[in-house]
Design an enzyme around this catalytic site. Structure first.
Site, short mmCIF file in Angstrom:
data_model
loop_
_atom_site.label_atom_id
_atom_site.label_comp_id
_atom_site.label_asym_id
_atom_site.label_seq_id
_atom_site.Cartn_x
_atom_site.Cartn_y
_atom_site.Cartn_z
N GLY A 170 40.39 45.48 43.01
CA GLY A 170 40.27 45.37 44.48
C GLY A 170 39.77 43.98 44.86
N ASP A 171 38.81 43.46 44.11
CA ASP A 171 38.29 42.11 44.37
C ASP A 171 39.39 41.07 44.15
OD1 ASP A 171 35.90 43.50 44.57
OD2 ASP A 171 35.36 43.10 42.48
P1 ADP Z 1 39.75 49.06 44.34
O1 ADP Z 1 39.46 48.34 43.04
O2 ADP Z 1 39.14 48.38 45.53
O3 ADP Z 1 39.53 50.54 44.28
P2 ADP Z 1 42.59 49.52 43.88
O4 ADP Z 1 42.22 50.42 42.75
O5 ADP Z 1 43.43 50.11 44.96
O6 ADP Z 1 41.32 48.84 44.57
O7 ADP Z 1 43.33 48.26 43.24
C1 ADP Z 1 43.75 47.15 43.99
C2 ADP Z 1 45.12 46.72 43.54
O8 ADP Z 1 45.09 46.35 42.14
C3 ADP Z 1 46.20 47.78 43.66
O9 ADP Z 1 46.74 47.84 44.95
C4 ADP Z 1 47.20 47.29 42.59
O10 ADP Z 1 47.94 46.19 43.06
C5 ADP Z 1 46.28 46.78 41.49
N1 ADP Z 1 45.96 47.89 40.55
C6 ADP Z 1 44.79 48.56 40.45
N2 ADP Z 1 44.86 49.54 39.51
C7 ADP Z 1 46.12 49.48 39.00
C8 ADP Z 1 46.84 50.20 38.00
N3 ADP Z 1 46.28 51.22 37.32
N4 ADP Z 1 48.14 49.85 37.76
C9 ADP Z 1 48.71 48.84 38.43
N5 ADP Z 1 48.09 48.11 39.38
C10 ADP Z 1 46.81 48.42 39.67
#
Ligand code: ADP
Length: 311
Positions: A254-255
């Protein structure tokens, strides 16, 4: 220049253990210690992408000095306000495929130290085009502190990207001066609205983001982990789909999404490219061992394969 704000930085300590034994001694010789806190992850990733970035916030004691030294070693510009109390440690124990965390709440920042930081922020903002504000506030800060930063940034026509949750997020979006972007994940959006969403019913998310509460926020990116994102720019909605990838460590994705967006904005990318850029950066972070780190070649590779559609 992009200025990143980290108001409760930490030394992130990671202890990999084969098994975590309770009520006895666990020994390890594989410790990693990095400058952490969400804002510092954003900083490192912008730096990895080749962006012009400066980190600010508050740092205290020996822990603060360690964090400053780590940033210096990485060649990252910094200008923090010193505080009397010690910056915190955040401990992650990696065991049997699990991640058990012990998070200190961190130092209390006095009113005088807060005023000193605000003075510094007013100066730094004059050299900035974009500001990112990430994570939690240290103890002592009023819950509307981020709101104050948004207000100061707007007076200088600087775009503010805010990635926080809970009361701080609520305060920021209900204030008169709105941030340029917020990036809640689905859980944070649900907590904010007190409503559950399903990935099968994206219409519900679209309807939720159309309510007056979000008026005046140019960009809302709801990140959905491996499912990509749903985003709103002004009155247009976008669905972003990302390819399936091999994930190593998604912490800090997310960061990294914020970092990719800030970098793209600094390069005046158009809306659809901004979305590709921020998703590709989040994905590239998820493929690294180290939290808050990307390989720019991998970001470029993902960028080409992301599908953005107006909905
Ligand atoms: P946070 O870390 O704030 O919870 P997310 O988990 O939604 O945010 O992750 C942010 C972005 O990072 C996603 O929209 C995606 O682009 C990428 N990402 C995170 N986890 C995955 C994953 N398991 N597979 C592919 N991309 C990922």
């Amino acid at each position: 220049m992009i200025v990143t704000v980290t108001m409760n930085p930490s030394i992130d300590i990671s202890y990999p253990l084969a098994t975590l034994k309770i009520d006895t001694v666990n020994r390890t010789n594989k410790v990693t210690k990095t400058a952490g806190g969400k804002g510092l992850n954003v900083t490192r990733v912008i730096h990895d992408l080749g962006g012009d970035v400066l980190a600010t916030g508050v740092l205290g004691g020996f822990h603060g000095a360690y964090i400053a030294e780590e940033l210096k070693k990485a060649g990252i510009k910094q200008d923090f306000t010193p505080i009397a109390e010690e910056s915190r440690d955040s401990i992650a124990i990696l065991h049997e495929g699990n991640q058990t965390e012990i998070l200190e709440s961190g130092p209390t920042v006095s009113k005088d130290e807060q005023a000193a930081f605000l003075e510094k922020f007013e100066e730094l903002i004059k050299q900035a085009d974009i500001v990112t504000i990430s994570g939690s506030l240290a103890k002592g800060f009023p819950p509307d502190f981020y709101q104050k930063l948004v207000q100061i940034a707007q007076q200088h026509v600087v775009k503010v990207l805010v990635d926080t949750s809970g009361e701080s997020l609520k305060q920021v979006i209900t204030a008169k001066q709105k941030p340029y972007l917020i990036k809640p994940n689905l859980e944070e959006l649900e907590a904010l609205l007190g409503q559950a969403f399903s990935l099968e019913e994206l219409d519900d998310i679209q309807a939720a983001l159309s309510q007056p509460l979000f008026e005046g926020i140019e960009w809302i990116v709801v990140s959905l982990g491996k499912h990509g994102a749903i985003a709103k720019y002004q009155d247009t909605f976008y669905r972003v789909k990302i390819p399936k990838i091999q994930v190593v460590n998604p912490v800090g994705s997310g960061d990294s999404t914020i970092a990719g967006f800030a970098y793209g904005l600094s390069k005046a990318m158009p809306p659809m490219d901004l979305l590709k850029m921020c998703m590709a950066t989040g994905m590239a972070n998820a493929q690294e061992n180290k939290t808050g780190h990307v390989d720019p070649a991998n970001v470029k590779n993902h960028f080409e394969k992301i599908n953005v559609k107006k909905i």
